[in-house]
Design a protein around this motif. Sequence first.
Motif, mmCIF file in Angstrom:
data_model
loop_
_atom_site.group_PDB
_atom_site.id
_atom_site.type_symbol
_atom_site.label_atom_id
_atom_site.label_comp_id
_atom_site.label_asym_id
_atom_site.label_seq_id
_atom_site.Cartn_x
_atom_site.Cartn_y
_atom_site.Cartn_z
ATOM 1 N N VAL A 1 3.481 -1.888 3.184
ATOM 2 C CA VAL A 1 2.083 -2.326 3.116
ATOM 3 C C VAL A 1 1.354 -1.957 4.408
ATOM 4 N N ILE A 2 1.990 -2.154 5.543
ATOM 5 C CA ILE A 2 1.385 -1.801 6.836
ATOM 6 C C ILE A 2 0.991 -0.328 6.850
ATOM 7 N N ASP A 3 1.899 0.526 6.433
ATOM 8 C CA ASP A 3 1.627 1.967 6.453
ATOM 9 C C ASP A 3 0.492 2.328 5.513
ATOM 10 N N TRP A 4 0.470 1.698 4.332
ATOM 11 C CA TRP A 4 -0.600 2.021 3.378
ATOM 12 C C TRP A 4 -1.963 1.578 3.906
ATOM 13 N N VAL A 5 -2.085 0.340 4.377
ATOM 14 C CA VAL A 5 -3.369 -0.141 4.895
ATOM 15 C C VAL A 5 -3.817 0.715 6.067
ATOM 16 N N LYS A 6 -2.894 1.134 6.909
ATOM 17 C CA LYS A 6 -3.234 1.917 8.098
ATOM 18 C C LYS A 6 -3.764 3.301 7.750
ATOM 19 N N SER A 7 -3.604 3.715 6.508
ATOM 20 C CA SER A 7 -4.051 5.057 6.103
ATOM 21 C C SER A 7 -5.495 5.088 5.644
ATOM 22 N N TYR A 8 -6.161 3.933 5.596
ATOM 23 C CA TYR A 8 -7.546 3.869 5.134
ATOM 24 C C TYR A 8 -8.395 3.049 6.096
ATOM 25 N N PRO A 9 -9.689 3.375 6.184
ATOM 26 C CA PRO A 9 -10.596 2.427 6.845
ATOM 27 C C PRO A 9 -10.607 1.115 6.060
ATOM 28 N N ARG A 10 -10.978 0.032 6.740
ATOM 29 C CA ARG A 10 -10.884 -1.279 6.095
ATOM 30 C C ARG A 10 -11.673 -1.358 4.796
ATOM 31 N N ASP A 11 -12.930 -0.925 4.809
ATOM 32 C CA ASP A 11 -13.755 -1.067 3.606
ATOM 33 C C ASP A 11 -13.173 -0.291 2.433
ATOM 34 N N LYS A 12 -12.610 0.880 2.711
ATOM 35 C CA LYS A 12 -12.006 1.671 1.637
ATOM 36 C C LYS A 12 -10.762 0.982 1.087
ATOM 37 N N ALA A 13 -9.920 0.485 1.979
ATOM 38 C CA ALA A 13 -8.723 -0.231 1.519
ATOM 39 C C ALA A 13 -9.104 -1.435 0.673
ATOM 40 N N LEU A 14 -10.098 -2.192 1.122
ATOM 41 C CA LEU A 14 -10.531 -3.360 0.359
ATOM 42 C C LEU A 14 -11.108 -2.965 -0.995
ATOM 43 N N SER B 1 6.285 -12.658 -0.868
ATOM 44 C CA SER B 1 6.112 -11.378 -0.182
ATOM 45 C C SER B 1 5.598 -10.355 -1.188
ATOM 46 N N PRO B 2 4.709 -9.447 -0.715
ATOM 47 C CA PRO B 2 4.165 -9.341 0.634
ATOM 48 C C PRO B 2 2.931 -10.218 0.817
ATOM 49 N N ARG B 3 2.828 -10.761 1.989
ATOM 50 C CA ARG B 3 1.668 -11.556 2.383
ATOM 51 C C ARG B 3 1.493 -11.362 3.872
ATOM 52 N N GLY B 4 0.232 -11.179 4.315
ATOM 53 C CA GLY B 4 0.034 -11.019 5.742
ATOM 54 C C GLY B 4 -1.349 -10.510 6.091
ATOM 55 N N ILE B 5 -1.520 -10.194 7.340
ATOM 56 C CA ILE B 5 -2.759 -9.640 7.878
ATOM 57 C C ILE B 5 -2.423 -8.267 8.444
ATOM 58 N N TYR B 6 -3.226 -7.270 8.066
ATOM 59 C CA TYR B 6 -2.873 -5.881 8.337
ATOM 60 C C TYR B 6 -4.056 -5.145 8.969
ATOM 61 N N GLU B 7 -3.719 -4.199 9.842
ATOM 62 C CA GLU B 7 -4.748 -3.420 10.536
ATOM 63 C C GLU B 7 -5.015 -2.128 9.789
ATOM 64 N N ALA B 8 -6.308 -1.827 9.574
ATOM 65 C CA ALA B 8 -6.705 -0.604 8.890
ATOM 66 C C ALA B 8 -6.886 0.542 9.891
ATOM 67 N N ALA B 9 -7.179 1.728 9.353
ATOM 68 C CA ALA B 9 -7.269 2.923 10.194
ATOM 69 C C ALA B 9 -8.386 2.839 11.221
ATOM 70 N N ASP B 10 -9.463 2.123 10.909
ATOM 71 C CA ASP B 10 -10.595 2.029 11.833
ATOM 72 C C ASP B 10 -10.499 0.845 12.775
ATOM 73 N N GLY B 11 -9.359 0.166 12.794
ATOM 74 C CA GLY B 11 -9.187 -0.985 13.686
ATOM 75 C C GLY B 11 -9.600 -2.305 13.069
#
Length: 410
Positions: free
Chosen positions: A302-315, A244-254
């Motif tokens: 981790v969910i909250d952090w990823v959700k705060s950025y668009p996917r490309d920015k988070a990556l 942990s942590p490991r998973g698939i997460y949704e970004a701010a832009d879906g």
Amino acid sequence: MAGQTPQGSTQATAGLLAGVRVVELGSMYAAPTAGRMLRDFGADVVKIEDPTAGDFARQWQPAHNGLAIGFSRLNSGKRSVGIDMRQTEGREVARELIRSADVVIENFRPGRMEAWGMGWSDLSAEQPRLVMTRVSGFGQTGPYSARPGFGTVAETASGYAFLNGWPDTPPTAPPFGFADSIAGISAAFGTAMALFRRELSGHGSEVDVALYEPLMFILGDAVLNYTASGEIMQRHGNASGAASPRGIYEAADGGWLSIAASNQSIALRLFDAMGRPDLKDDERYATNTARMANNESMQQIVIDWVKSYPRDKALAILDEHEVVAAAVNDAKDVTEDPHFSERTLVDLAHTVLGPALMPGPILHVNDYDGPTYDGVPAIGEHTRQVLLDELGIAADKVADLAARGVVSGG
């Protein structure tokens, strides 16, 4: 550009299996996957099909302009010879073709080849250097050997479906040929080993692949864990029962992305990437054991952090910190990705599919540029070429066999 020579390759040479002839008595998915693996690295693969209906995979969906996508991907570059194996004369022709081969791949239910006088003991007695690779639902031995089997059965019997999915959902099978593909790749691996040993020993081997067995190997931790501890591993969704942590997460832009902090150093880098270096000293998250014990709260961070950025920015942030992460790609994403375009995707040319891309060989060899994929064989398209020109069967005999439906007339 699709089909480009991989970087780092040197002057092209023949494929590693150049000069090897494979007769594929295989249909559907697993055995043709093995045939494609061997063909991708230089083998001449001659596929025997029913002269009327052909491989049933030709009828699979999806299809485009009447051509099955799955069949196309697994059989481009092979040569098709139409032979009715139900007829004695057809089996005699097939036997003559096998005499010219180094390898025969078959996926009939165990006992069928023996009933035809074409089992391992029959073929090896005449051709001691032959490699016979056999793919079946449950293998050539054991209490279940006579049972029919497809990939779905292998995915459930192996234990995979039980572990796949979420705790509150039913066991889930994959929506593609997962077990078949793994078994086909394993069959090609076994074939290559048998060919290598043949060069040392002078004799061939029987390679016995059960559809479920390679997949059960991948799931081996579940079996070992149960026999050691008595614990039955359960479904965890996108999380892991190991780290942990490991998973698939949704970004701010879906958009969706994956993160795999599967070792301690990656987890610490992730904390830095999220701007949470304090987590390194928090007893709830400082070690993998602690994170697993507090996985729910760890995941929420981790969910909250990823959700705060668009996917490309988070990556981009994760990449900057060398955290193992990737976008969750659909087929469109794959075909537009420059890395996959340069290294992995190849053109499938000269078919009714039109301009089309598909994944090429599963690995790269420095002095072999890989095959081309030019067309998909029609049922029995190469029958006359193989029987007349290569086996030397008289033209009038081939014509007679074709007239009686024993072989294709093409």
